[in-house]
Enzyme design. Structure first.
Site, PDB file in Angstrom:
ATOM      1  N   HIS A   1       0.828  -1.205   0.111  1.00  0.00           N
ATOM      2  CA  HIS A   1       0.112   0.173   0.260  1.00  0.00           C
ATOM      3  C   HIS A   1       0.803   0.767  -0.153  1.00  0.00           C
ATOM      4  CE1 HIS A   1      -3.032  -2.544   1.501  1.00  0.00           C
ATOM      5  NE2 HIS A   1      -3.957  -1.774   0.681  1.00  0.00           N
TER       6      HIS A   1
ATOM      7  N   LYS B   1      -0.520   4.703   4.653  1.00  0.00           N
ATOM      8  CA  LYS B   1      -1.464   4.090   5.583  1.00  0.00           C
ATOM      9  C   LYS B   1      -0.215   3.113   6.692  1.00  0.00           C
ATOM     10  CE  LYS B   1      -3.786  -0.277   4.772  1.00  0.00           C
ATOM     11  NZ  LYS B   1      -4.906   0.679   5.081  1.00  0.00           N
TER      12      LYS B   1
END
Length: 251
Positions: free
Chosen positions: A135, A139
């Site tokens: 990701h 995040k």
């Protein structure tokens, strides 16, 4: 349908664009700089609140929306497991919460394939399994909520695994396909790199070969569209809802 947005970052703006394109009205936006909007007439006028915020504030946000009489769609991860029982009790009393770790239609299909494959691999103990998730560097939670959901799907079908563990790579390190380690724990390797929307890979490896399934998001648009579809579903349904409920309606 009248929608209130809780969390007005990149995801909130994308949800707004899709919701408006589908004929809905955004009547209120709540973010860190205007928390007083929870007490506004505009917020209370909404049919559904769509909540994409932070794990530390999601529970409070959902409760405030419930107190205002709104149904809630929440895609914030990292909080729900600790409050599941309370949310289920509140929904049994008349509130409505549609929660999912990932609203992408493609991810739901991928999750279904993942569970089916795990059931097959339960008969072939020469294969061990691991998961990689990549990701964007912003995040905060690790592993991702989607990875946890995928892991739970594997654990429900693969009898030789009974738990999962997580290893977070140093920021910027790219996916390295580390070999699974035999044992009762499913390993999840997490990577945070650049602006990657989300890649989830499940790998089964034996001495002879490797079986790999992957879902790669090209953008956050799929997540945003799924959240709006969830809001449309929640507007006409009640209780504790999830993607299984939405898909029964879609297909």
């Amino acid at each position: 349908m009248k929608i209130a947005l809780i969390g007005y970052g990149r995801m909130g703006h994308m949800i707004e664009d899709i919701a408006v394109s589908r004929g809905h009205e955004i009547v209120c936006t709540v973010d860190v700089d205007n928390p007083e909007a929870f007490d506004s007439d505009a917020f209370r006028s909404a049919d559904v609140a769509i909540e994409f915020s932070m794990p530390s504030s999601a529970y409070s946000n959902v409760r405030k929306a419930f107190d205002a009489g709104l149904k809630v769609v929440s895609g914030t991860t990292g909080w729900f497991a600790d409050h599941r029982a309370e949310m289920e009790a509140l929904c049994a009393e008349g509130h409505t919460l549609f929660w999912s770790s990932n609203f992408s239609i493609g991810v739901y299909i991928f999750s279904t394939v993942n569970r089916y494959l795990a059931g097959i691999m339960d008969k072939f103990d020469g294969y061990d399994v691991a998961m990689d998730e990549v990701h964007h560097c912003h995040k905060l939670d690790s592993p991702s909520g989607t990875a946890v959901t995928l892991a739970e799907g594997i654990l429900s079908k693969l009898s030789r695994k009974d738990s999962w563990t997580n290893e977070l790579a140093p920021l910027g390190e790219v996916e390295s396909m580390k070999a699974p380690v035999a044992g009762p724990a499913l390993q999840i390797f997490s990577y945070r790199h650049d602006e990657v929307p989300g890649i989830h890979t499940v790998r089964y490896e034996s001495d002879a070969d490797r079986i790999v399934i992957t879902h790669e998001a090209k953008s956050r648009k799929g997540f945003a569209l799924g959240a709006v579809l969830a809001a449309e579903y929640a507007a006409t349904h009640s209780g504790m809802l999830g993607m299984d409920d939405l898909f029964k309606d879609l297909i």
